[in-house]
Design a protein around this motif. Structure first.
Motif, PDB file in Angstrom:
ATOM      1  N   CYS A   1      29.711   3.964  58.064  1.00 39.05           N
ATOM      2  CA  CYS A   1      29.364   3.017  59.087  1.00 39.05           C
ATOM      3  C   CYS A   1      30.087   1.614  59.082  1.00 39.05           C
ATOM      4  O   CYS A   1      29.607   1.163  57.829  1.00 39.05           O
ATOM      5  CB  CYS A   1      27.778   2.987  59.145  1.00 39.05           C
ATOM      6  SG  CYS A   1      26.867   4.399  59.475  1.00 39.05           S
ATOM      7  N   HIS A   2      30.858   1.275  59.903  1.00 33.59           N
ATOM      8  CA  HIS A   2      31.611   0.176  59.748  1.00 33.59           C
ATOM      9  C   HIS A   2      31.148  -0.957  60.900  1.00 33.59           C
ATOM     10  O   HIS A   2      30.835  -0.749  62.027  1.00 33.59           O
ATOM     11  CB  HIS A   2      33.125   0.171  59.884  1.00 33.59           C
ATOM     12  CG  HIS A   2      33.526   1.139  60.954  1.00 33.59           C
ATOM     13  ND1 HIS A   2      33.692   0.434  61.957  1.00 33.59           N
ATOM     14  CD2 HIS A   2      33.912   2.401  61.169  1.00 33.59           C
ATOM     15  CE1 HIS A   2      34.429   1.495  62.907  1.00 33.59           C
ATOM     16  NE2 HIS A   2      34.004   2.262  62.265  1.00 33.59           N
TER      17      HIS A   2
ATOM     18  N   LYS B   1      23.949  -3.516  59.251  1.00 32.46           N
ATOM     19  CA  LYS B   1      24.387  -2.142  58.639  1.00 32.46           C
ATOM     20  C   LYS B   1      23.519  -1.870  57.582  1.00 32.46           C
ATOM     21  O   LYS B   1      23.172  -0.695  57.238  1.00 32.46           O
ATOM     22  CB  LYS B   1      26.026  -2.695  57.942  1.00 32.46           C
ATOM     23  CG  LYS B   1      27.250  -2.571  58.960  1.00 32.46           C
ATOM     24  CD  LYS B   1      28.364  -2.434  58.294  1.00 32.46           C
ATOM     25  CE  LYS B   1      28.454  -3.685  57.288  1.00 32.46           C
ATOM     26  NZ  LYS B   1      28.756  -4.971  57.991  1.00 32.46           N
TER      27      LYS B   1
ATOM     28  N   LEU C   1      21.192   1.454  57.425  1.00 35.77           N
ATOM     29  CA  LEU C   1      21.062   2.170  56.324  1.00 35.77           C
ATOM     30  C   LEU C   1      19.860   2.373  55.825  1.00 35.77           C
ATOM     31  O   LEU C   1      19.278   3.541  55.413  1.00 35.77           O
ATOM     32  CB  LEU C   1      21.865   1.720  55.240  1.00 35.77           C
ATOM     33  CG  LEU C   1      22.265   2.532  54.038  1.00 35.77           C
ATOM     34  CD1 LEU C   1      23.534   2.123  53.511  1.00 35.77           C
ATOM     35  CD2 LEU C   1      21.341   2.417  52.784  1.00 35.77           C
TER      36      LEU C   1
ATOM     37  N   ASP D   1      25.688   0.666  50.563  1.00 42.49           N
ATOM     38  CA  ASP D   1      25.637  -0.402  51.243  1.00 42.49           C
ATOM     39  C   ASP D   1      26.711  -1.363  50.880  1.00 42.49           C
ATOM     40  O   ASP D   1      27.082  -1.596  49.603  1.00 42.49           O
ATOM     41  CB  ASP D   1      24.476  -1.048  51.524  1.00 42.49           C
ATOM     42  CG  ASP D   1      24.333  -1.964  52.540  1.00 42.49           C
ATOM     43  OD1 ASP D   1      25.107  -1.870  53.532  1.00 42.49           O
ATOM     44  OD2 ASP D   1      23.628  -3.126  52.392  1.00 42.49           O
TER      45      ASP D   1
ATOM     46  N   THR E   1      28.471   2.125  54.157  1.00 39.82           N
ATOM     47  CA  THR E   1      28.635   1.087  55.140  1.00 39.82           C
ATOM     48  C   THR E   1      29.460  -0.082  54.515  1.00 39.82           C
ATOM     49  O   THR E   1      29.686  -0.144  53.295  1.00 39.82           O
ATOM     50  CB  THR E   1      27.291   0.398  55.443  1.00 39.82           C
ATOM     51  OG1 THR E   1      26.603  -0.393  54.267  1.00 39.82           O
ATOM     52  CG2 THR E   1      26.349   1.247  55.739  1.00 39.82           C
TER      53      THR E   1
END
Lengths: 227, 183
Positions: A184-185, A192, A196, B59, B91
Protein backbone atom coordinates in the motif's frame (compact mmCIF):
# COMPACT_ATOMS: atom_id res chain seq x y z
CA UNK A 1 -13.98 -55.44 92.07
CA UNK A 2 -15.59 -58.67 91.03
CA UNK A 3 -12.20 -60.19 90.64
CA UNK A 4 -11.17 -59.02 94.07
CA UNK A 5 -14.31 -60.42 95.58
CA UNK A 6 -13.75 -63.64 93.75
CA UNK A 7 -10.21 -63.85 95.04
CA UNK A 8 -11.36 -63.02 98.52
CA UNK A 9 -13.98 -65.68 98.29
CA UNK A 10 -11.47 -68.09 96.89
CA UNK A 11 -8.97 -67.45 99.64
CA UNK A 12 -11.72 -67.55 102.18
CA UNK A 13 -12.99 -70.86 101.00
CA UNK A 14 -9.58 -72.30 100.55
CA UNK A 15 -8.21 -71.20 103.90
CA UNK A 16 -10.92 -70.14 106.24
CA UNK A 17 -13.56 -72.69 105.55
CA UNK A 18 -11.61 -75.76 104.98
CA UNK A 19 -8.80 -75.34 107.43
CA UNK A 20 -9.78 -72.42 109.57
CA UNK A 21 -7.66 -73.35 112.53
CA UNK A 22 -4.93 -74.84 110.55
CA UNK A 23 -3.17 -71.49 110.27
CA UNK A 24 -2.06 -71.50 113.90
CA UNK A 25 -4.67 -69.14 115.28
CA UNK A 26 -6.20 -70.15 118.47
CA UNK A 27 -9.00 -67.71 118.26
CA UNK A 28 -12.11 -69.00 116.75
CA UNK A 29 -15.49 -67.71 115.73
CA UNK A 30 -15.46 -64.04 115.30
CA UNK A 31 -11.84 -63.99 114.39
CA UNK A 32 -12.34 -66.07 111.36
CA UNK A 33 -13.23 -63.25 109.13
CA UNK A 34 -10.33 -61.21 110.21
CA UNK A 35 -8.01 -64.16 109.91
CA UNK A 36 -9.34 -64.96 106.57
CA UNK A 37 -9.01 -61.40 105.53
CA UNK A 38 -5.61 -61.12 107.00
CA UNK A 39 -4.57 -64.37 105.48
CA UNK A 40 -6.35 -63.64 102.34
CA UNK A 41 -5.00 -60.14 101.97
CA UNK A 42 -1.50 -61.11 101.04
CA UNK A 43 -2.92 -63.57 98.62
CA UNK A 44 -5.13 -60.94 97.15
CA UNK A 45 -2.31 -58.48 97.16
CA UNK A 46 -0.05 -61.05 95.68
CA UNK A 47 -2.55 -61.89 93.10
CA UNK A 48 -3.21 -58.28 92.65
CA UNK A 49 0.48 -57.69 92.40
CA UNK A 50 0.72 -60.49 89.98
CA UNK A 51 -2.35 -59.19 88.30
CA UNK A 52 -1.08 -55.68 87.93
CA UNK A 53 2.06 -56.64 86.14
CA UNK A 54 -0.04 -58.90 84.03
CA UNK A 55 -2.45 -56.08 83.59
CA UNK A 56 0.42 -53.84 82.94
CA UNK A 57 1.75 -56.33 80.53
CA UNK A 58 -1.51 -56.73 78.82
CA UNK A 59 -2.89 -53.27 78.87
CA UNK A 60 -0.46 -50.75 80.17
CA UNK A 61 2.55 -52.50 78.84
CA UNK A 62 0.67 -53.17 75.74
CA UNK A 63 -0.30 -49.62 75.61
CA UNK A 64 3.17 -48.63 76.59
CA UNK A 65 4.98 -51.15 74.50
CA UNK A 66 2.58 -51.45 71.70
CA UNK A 67 -0.11 -48.87 71.71
CA UNK A 68 1.87 -45.86 72.63
CA UNK A 69 5.02 -46.88 70.92
CA UNK A 70 3.01 -48.31 68.14
CA UNK A 71 1.04 -45.18 67.87
CA UNK A 72 4.20 -43.27 68.35
CA UNK A 73 5.86 -45.49 65.88
CA UNK A 74 2.87 -45.10 63.67
CA UNK A 75 2.98 -41.43 64.27
CA UNK A 76 6.62 -41.46 63.69
CA UNK A 77 6.07 -43.68 60.74
CA UNK A 78 3.36 -41.37 59.60
CA UNK A 79 5.56 -38.46 60.34
CA UNK A 80 8.36 -40.20 58.59
CA UNK A 81 6.04 -41.01 55.77
CA UNK A 82 4.74 -37.49 55.77
CA UNK A 83 8.14 -36.00 56.02
CA UNK A 84 9.54 -38.40 53.51
CA UNK A 85 6.54 -37.81 51.34
CA UNK A 86 6.75 -34.12 51.75
CA UNK A 87 10.45 -34.40 51.49
CA UNK A 88 10.04 -36.51 48.43
CA UNK A 89 7.39 -34.25 47.12
CA UNK A 90 9.43 -31.24 47.99
CA UNK A 91 12.44 -32.91 46.59
CA UNK A 92 10.44 -33.91 43.58
CA UNK A 93 9.23 -30.37 43.36
CA UNK A 94 12.72 -29.26 43.76
CA UNK A 95 14.01 -31.71 41.24
CA UNK A 96 11.14 -30.93 38.97
CA UNK A 97 11.78 -27.29 39.31
CA UNK A 98 15.39 -28.03 38.81
CA UNK A 99 14.49 -30.09 35.82
CA UNK A 100 12.29 -27.31 34.66
CA UNK A 101 15.07 -24.93 35.41
CA UNK A 102 17.38 -27.13 33.47
CA UNK A 103 14.73 -27.82 30.99
CA UNK A 104 16.36 -25.67 28.44
CA UNK A 105 19.30 -27.96 28.57
CA UNK A 106 16.88 -30.78 28.03
CA UNK A 107 14.33 -29.83 25.50
CA UNK A 108 12.40 -33.05 25.93
CA UNK A 109 11.69 -32.09 29.48
CA UNK A 110 10.68 -28.63 28.47
CA UNK A 111 8.17 -29.88 25.98
CA UNK A 112 6.84 -32.42 28.45
CA UNK A 113 3.59 -31.03 29.76
CA UNK A 114 3.27 -33.50 32.65
CA UNK A 115 4.97 -31.15 35.02
CA UNK A 116 2.08 -29.69 36.94
CA UNK A 117 3.72 -27.94 39.83
CA UNK A 118 3.09 -24.32 40.41
CA UNK A 119 6.76 -23.70 40.73
CA UNK A 120 7.18 -25.25 37.34
CA UNK A 121 4.58 -22.96 35.96
CA UNK A 122 6.43 -19.99 37.27
CA UNK A 123 9.66 -21.38 36.01
CA UNK A 124 8.27 -22.04 32.58
CA UNK A 125 6.63 -18.65 32.48
CA UNK A 126 9.77 -16.95 33.56
CA UNK A 127 11.77 -18.86 31.03
CA UNK A 128 9.23 -18.12 28.35
CA UNK A 129 9.41 -14.43 29.08
CA UNK A 130 13.18 -14.71 29.14
CA UNK A 131 13.20 -16.31 25.71
CA UNK A 132 10.81 -13.72 24.33
CA UNK A 133 12.95 -10.93 25.72
CA UNK A 134 15.99 -12.61 24.23
CA UNK A 135 14.34 -12.77 20.81
CA UNK A 136 13.74 -9.04 20.71
CA UNK A 137 13.82 -6.24 23.25
CA UNK A 138 11.61 -4.09 21.03
CA UNK A 139 7.91 -3.82 21.67
CA UNK A 140 6.25 -2.80 18.43
CA UNK A 141 2.91 -3.99 19.69
CA UNK A 142 2.74 -0.89 21.85
CA UNK A 143 2.71 1.29 18.77
CA UNK A 144 0.19 -1.03 17.22
CA UNK A 145 -2.03 -0.74 20.27
CA UNK A 146 -1.71 3.04 20.31
CA UNK A 147 -2.66 3.27 16.66
CA UNK A 148 -5.51 0.89 17.16
CA UNK A 149 -6.77 2.82 20.17
CA UNK A 150 -6.67 6.09 18.22
CA UNK A 151 -8.32 4.64 15.19
CA UNK A 152 -11.95 5.49 14.64
CA UNK A 153 -14.15 2.55 13.84
CA UNK A 154 -14.85 1.90 10.18
CA UNK A 155 -11.99 4.13 9.11
CA UNK A 156 -9.90 2.02 6.77
CA UNK A 157 -12.65 -0.41 5.95
CA UNK A 158 -12.69 0.91 2.41
CA UNK A 159 -9.37 -0.77 1.82
CA UNK A 160 -10.85 -4.11 2.82
CA UNK A 161 -13.42 -3.82 0.08
CA UNK A 162 -10.98 -3.18 -2.72
CA UNK A 163 -10.45 -5.87 -5.30
CA UNK A 164 -6.70 -5.90 -4.76
CA UNK A 165 -7.04 -6.52 -1.07
CA UNK A 166 -9.61 -9.25 -1.58
CA UNK A 167 -7.40 -10.99 -4.12
CA UNK A 168 -4.48 -10.83 -1.71
CA UNK A 169 -6.57 -12.09 1.19
CA UNK A 170 -8.26 -14.86 -0.77
CA UNK A 171 -5.05 -16.02 -2.35
CA UNK A 172 -4.74 -19.72 -2.80
CA UNK A 173 -1.84 -20.63 -0.56
CA UNK A 174 -1.00 -23.93 -2.22
CA UNK A 175 2.64 -23.29 -2.75
CA UNK A 176 2.57 -20.43 -5.20
CA UNK A 177 3.95 -17.04 -4.36
CA UNK A 178 1.52 -15.11 -6.47
CA UNK A 179 -0.11 -12.22 -4.65
CA UNK A 180 1.63 -13.12 -1.43
CA UNK A 181 2.49 -9.47 -0.88
CA UNK A 182 0.38 -6.39 -0.89
CA UNK A 183 2.05 -3.02 -0.98
CA UNK A 184 0.00 0.00 0.00
CA UNK A 185 1.70 3.14 -1.16
CA UNK A 186 0.71 6.72 -0.70
CA UNK A 187 1.90 10.11 0.31
CA UNK A 188 3.16 10.92 3.73
CA UNK A 189 0.27 11.40 6.09
CA UNK A 190 -1.99 9.34 3.90
CA UNK A 191 -3.24 7.22 6.78
CA UNK A 192 -1.28 4.20 5.63
CA UNK A 193 -0.59 3.18 9.19
CA UNK A 194 -4.23 3.60 10.04
CA UNK A 195 -5.25 1.39 7.14
CA UNK A 196 -2.71 -1.14 8.26
CA UNK A 197 -4.19 -1.17 11.73
CA UNK A 198 -7.60 -1.25 10.14
CA UNK A 199 -6.52 -4.49 8.57
CA UNK A 200 -7.31 -6.17 11.86
CA UNK A 201 -10.93 -5.12 11.52
CA UNK A 202 -12.09 -8.42 9.97
CA UNK A 203 -10.55 -10.27 12.84
CA UNK A 204 -12.43 -8.19 15.37
CA UNK A 205 -15.73 -8.26 13.59
CA UNK A 206 -15.48 -11.96 12.80
CA UNK A 207 -16.50 -11.05 9.30
CA UNK A 208 -13.79 -12.83 7.44
CA UNK A 209 -13.86 -16.58 7.48
CA UNK A 210 -10.14 -16.91 6.97
CA UNK A 211 -9.32 -14.81 9.97
CA UNK A 212 -11.82 -16.51 12.20
CA UNK A 213 -11.77 -20.14 11.21
CA UNK A 214 -8.04 -20.46 10.91
CA UNK A 215 -7.36 -17.99 13.71
CA UNK A 216 -4.60 -16.34 11.82
CA UNK A 217 -2.23 -14.61 14.17
CA UNK A 218 -2.07 -11.26 12.47
CA UNK A 219 1.37 -10.02 13.25
CA UNK A 220 2.46 -6.46 13.09
CA UNK A 221 5.68 -4.66 13.21
CA UNK A 222 6.87 -1.23 12.29
CA UNK A 223 10.08 -0.22 10.70
CA UNK A 224 9.86 3.07 12.52
CA UNK A 225 11.52 1.45 15.45
CA UNK A 226 15.29 1.27 15.67
CA UNK A 227 16.67 -1.55 13.62
CA UNK B 1 13.00 -5.65 13.44
CA UNK B 2 12.77 -9.20 12.13
CA UNK B 3 13.62 -10.33 15.64
CA UNK B 4 10.60 -8.39 16.84
CA UNK B 5 8.53 -10.15 14.21
CA UNK B 6 9.78 -13.50 15.42
CA UNK B 7 9.03 -12.58 19.00
CA UNK B 8 5.47 -11.64 18.10
CA UNK B 9 4.90 -14.83 16.16
CA UNK B 10 6.25 -16.92 19.02
CA UNK B 11 4.20 -14.92 21.50
CA UNK B 12 1.07 -16.02 19.68
CA UNK B 13 1.92 -19.69 20.03
CA UNK B 14 0.99 -21.76 23.04
CA UNK B 15 4.39 -23.37 23.32
CA UNK B 16 7.72 -22.10 22.28
CA UNK B 17 8.95 -24.25 19.41
CA UNK B 18 11.78 -26.60 20.11
CA UNK B 19 14.06 -25.00 17.54
CA UNK B 20 13.95 -21.73 19.41
CA UNK B 21 14.61 -23.27 22.80
CA UNK B 22 17.56 -25.17 21.38
CA UNK B 23 18.90 -22.02 19.81
CA UNK B 24 18.36 -20.18 23.08
CA UNK B 25 20.38 -22.78 24.96
CA UNK B 26 23.14 -22.69 22.38
CA UNK B 27 23.39 -18.93 22.44
CA UNK B 28 23.33 -18.89 26.23
CA UNK B 29 26.47 -20.98 26.35
CA UNK B 30 28.45 -18.09 25.00
CA UNK B 31 29.82 -15.88 27.71
CA UNK B 32 27.41 -13.05 28.27
CA UNK B 33 24.89 -14.57 25.92
CA UNK B 34 24.49 -13.77 22.27
CA UNK B 35 21.62 -12.58 20.18
CA UNK B 36 20.48 -14.18 16.96
CA UNK B 37 22.00 -13.38 13.61
CA UNK B 38 19.83 -12.39 10.70
CA UNK B 39 20.11 -15.74 8.95
CA UNK B 40 19.18 -17.53 12.16
CA UNK B 41 16.16 -15.27 12.63
CA UNK B 42 15.03 -15.96 9.08
CA UNK B 43 15.49 -19.68 9.58
CA UNK B 44 13.43 -19.62 12.76
CA UNK B 45 10.80 -17.40 11.16
CA UNK B 46 10.45 -19.92 8.35
CA UNK B 47 10.10 -22.71 10.89
CA UNK B 48 7.55 -20.85 12.98
CA UNK B 49 5.44 -19.44 10.16
CA UNK B 50 5.19 -22.91 8.69
CA UNK B 51 3.16 -23.95 11.72
CA UNK B 52 0.30 -21.55 11.10
CA UNK B 53 -0.79 -19.21 8.35
CA UNK B 54 0.78 -15.91 9.26
CA UNK B 55 0.35 -12.32 8.20
CA UNK B 56 3.40 -10.11 8.40
CA UNK B 57 2.57 -6.42 8.37
CA UNK B 58 5.29 -3.82 8.19
CA UNK B 59 4.52 -0.15 8.18
CA UNK B 60 6.55 2.64 6.60
CA UNK B 61 9.07 0.59 4.70
CA UNK B 62 10.27 3.76 3.02
CA UNK B 63 11.57 5.04 6.33
CA UNK B 64 14.06 2.19 6.59
CA UNK B 65 17.64 2.83 5.66
CA UNK B 66 18.31 1.56 2.15
CA UNK B 67 20.70 -1.15 3.30
CA UNK B 68 18.35 -2.36 6.01
CA UNK B 69 15.43 -2.28 3.64
CA UNK B 70 17.26 -4.51 1.20
CA UNK B 71 18.02 -6.99 3.97
CA UNK B 72 14.45 -6.98 5.18
CA UNK B 73 12.98 -7.50 1.74
CA UNK B 74 15.43 -10.29 0.97
CA UNK B 75 14.59 -11.98 4.25
CA UNK B 76 10.88 -11.63 3.58
CA UNK B 77 11.43 -13.14 0.17
CA UNK B 78 13.05 -16.21 1.72
CA UNK B 79 10.23 -16.54 4.21
CA UNK B 80 7.55 -16.30 1.52
CA UNK B 81 9.30 -18.84 -0.67
CA UNK B 82 9.79 -21.40 2.09
CA UNK B 83 6.55 -20.78 3.93
CA UNK B 84 3.78 -20.44 1.34
CA UNK B 85 1.05 -19.75 3.87
CA UNK B 86 2.69 -16.49 4.89
CA UNK B 87 1.37 -13.24 3.50
CA UNK B 88 3.00 -9.85 3.71
CA UNK B 89 1.35 -6.48 4.07
CA UNK B 90 3.65 -3.52 3.46
CA UNK B 91 3.09 0.20 3.42
CA UNK B 92 5.36 2.90 2.18
CA UNK B 93 5.69 5.70 -0.26
CA UNK B 94 5.54 5.31 -3.98
CA UNK B 95 9.24 5.54 -4.68
CA UNK B 96 10.08 2.16 -3.15
CA UNK B 97 7.44 0.29 -5.11
CA UNK B 98 9.93 -0.86 -7.72
CA UNK B 99 12.30 -2.15 -5.10
CA UNK B 100 9.55 -4.06 -3.38
CA UNK B 101 8.36 -5.62 -6.61
CA UNK B 102 11.91 -6.55 -7.56
CA UNK B 103 13.00 -8.15 -4.33
CA UNK B 104 9.86 -9.99 -3.36
CA UNK B 105 8.85 -13.08 -5.29
CA UNK B 106 5.74 -13.37 -7.35
CA UNK B 107 3.40 -10.62 -8.28
CA UNK B 108 3.07 -7.88 -5.72
CA UNK B 109 -0.37 -6.38 -5.36
CA UNK B 110 -0.03 -2.61 -5.27
CA UNK B 111 -2.75 -0.40 -3.88
CA UNK B 112 -2.65 3.34 -3.89
CA UNK B 113 -3.79 4.48 -0.49
CA UNK B 114 -5.11 7.91 0.27
CA UNK B 115 -7.70 8.92 2.77
CA UNK B 116 -11.04 7.91 1.37
CA UNK B 117 -13.63 10.61 1.53
CA UNK B 118 -16.02 8.47 3.50
CA UNK B 119 -13.32 7.70 6.00
CA UNK B 120 -12.59 11.36 6.47
CA UNK B 121 -16.22 12.21 6.96
CA UNK B 122 -16.67 9.40 9.41
CA UNK B 123 -13.57 10.41 11.25
CA UNK B 124 -14.60 14.05 11.57
CA UNK B 125 -18.06 13.15 12.74
CA UNK B 126 -16.67 10.89 15.39
CA UNK B 127 -14.26 13.48 16.64
CA UNK B 128 -16.88 16.16 16.71
CA UNK B 129 -19.06 13.91 18.80
CA UNK B 130 -16.22 13.50 21.23
CA UNK B 131 -15.31 17.16 21.26
CA UNK B 132 -15.44 18.31 24.90
CA UNK B 133 -16.09 21.91 23.84
CA UNK B 134 -18.32 21.78 20.81
CA UNK B 135 -18.86 24.95 18.93
CA UNK B 136 -22.24 26.31 18.26
CA UNK B 137 -24.03 23.91 16.02
CA UNK B 138 -21.08 21.59 16.05
CA UNK B 139 -22.87 18.54 17.36
CA UNK B 140 -25.72 19.00 14.96
CA UNK B 141 -23.29 19.27 12.11
CA UNK B 142 -21.19 16.32 13.08
CA UNK B 143 -23.89 13.79 13.67
CA UNK B 144 -25.22 13.33 10.21
CA UNK B 145 -27.16 16.15 8.73
CA UNK B 146 -24.58 16.59 5.99
CA UNK B 147 -25.73 16.79 2.46
CA UNK B 148 -23.69 15.55 -0.43
CA UNK B 149 -22.27 18.94 -1.37
CA UNK B 150 -21.33 19.72 2.19
CA UNK B 151 -19.64 16.33 2.43
CA UNK B 152 -17.30 17.33 -0.33
CA UNK B 153 -16.56 20.52 1.48
CA UNK B 154 -15.95 18.57 4.66
CA UNK B 155 -13.56 16.23 2.90
CA UNK B 156 -11.57 19.08 1.44
CA UNK B 157 -11.27 20.83 4.74
CA UNK B 158 -10.11 17.78 6.59
CA UNK B 159 -7.82 16.48 3.91
CA UNK B 160 -5.60 19.48 4.42
CA UNK B 161 -5.43 18.89 8.12
CA UNK B 162 -4.77 15.18 7.82
CA UNK B 163 -2.04 15.56 5.29
CA UNK B 164 -0.27 17.97 7.57
CA UNK B 165 -0.10 15.51 10.42
CA UNK B 166 -0.91 11.83 10.15
CA UNK B 167 -1.63 11.58 13.83
CA UNK B 168 -5.30 11.21 14.50
CA UNK B 169 -5.43 13.53 17.43
CA UNK B 170 -8.47 15.72 17.03
CA UNK B 171 -6.63 18.61 18.59
CA UNK B 172 -4.70 18.82 15.33
CA UNK B 173 -7.70 18.93 13.07
CA UNK B 174 -7.96 22.19 11.34
CA UNK B 175 -11.49 23.39 10.78
CA UNK B 176 -12.22 26.50 8.85
CA UNK B 177 -14.18 29.23 10.59
CA UNK B 178 -16.92 28.95 8.00
CA UNK B 179 -17.07 25.17 8.36
CA UNK B 180 -20.38 25.04 10.17
CA UNK B 181 -21.93 27.65 7.93
CA UNK B 182 -21.31 25.45 4.95
CA UNK B 183 -23.20 22.54 6.38
Amino acid sequence: MLVLKYLWWLSHTNTGCSNKRGFGFTNSGCDDDWTVVQQGYPIVMRLAFLWFPANTRTSTADSLLYHVPRSESRMSQDLNFFTTTSRNSSSSNYTNSLNAGRSFNNTNCFNNSTTNNVSNHFTVTEDRSEILAWLSPLEPRLRHQNLEAGRVDKVGDSLLQTEQFRSWLDRNSQGDNQNATIFCHGQSGGWKDVYLVGDTAPKRRNADKDFVSNKFPLQFSSSRYPM
Amino acid sequence: MLGALLEQVVCGLEKIPEEITQEFVEQKKVIGGRSLRLDQIVKLLVAVTSLKPTFVCIDAMDECAIRDRAKILTSLSKIIQKSPTTRVFLTGRQHIRGEVETRLPGEVVAVSVSPWKDDIIHFIRKRLEEDPKPRRGGRKAGVGNCKEDSRNCLGDVCRVACLERPALSYSLIYIRPDFYQRL
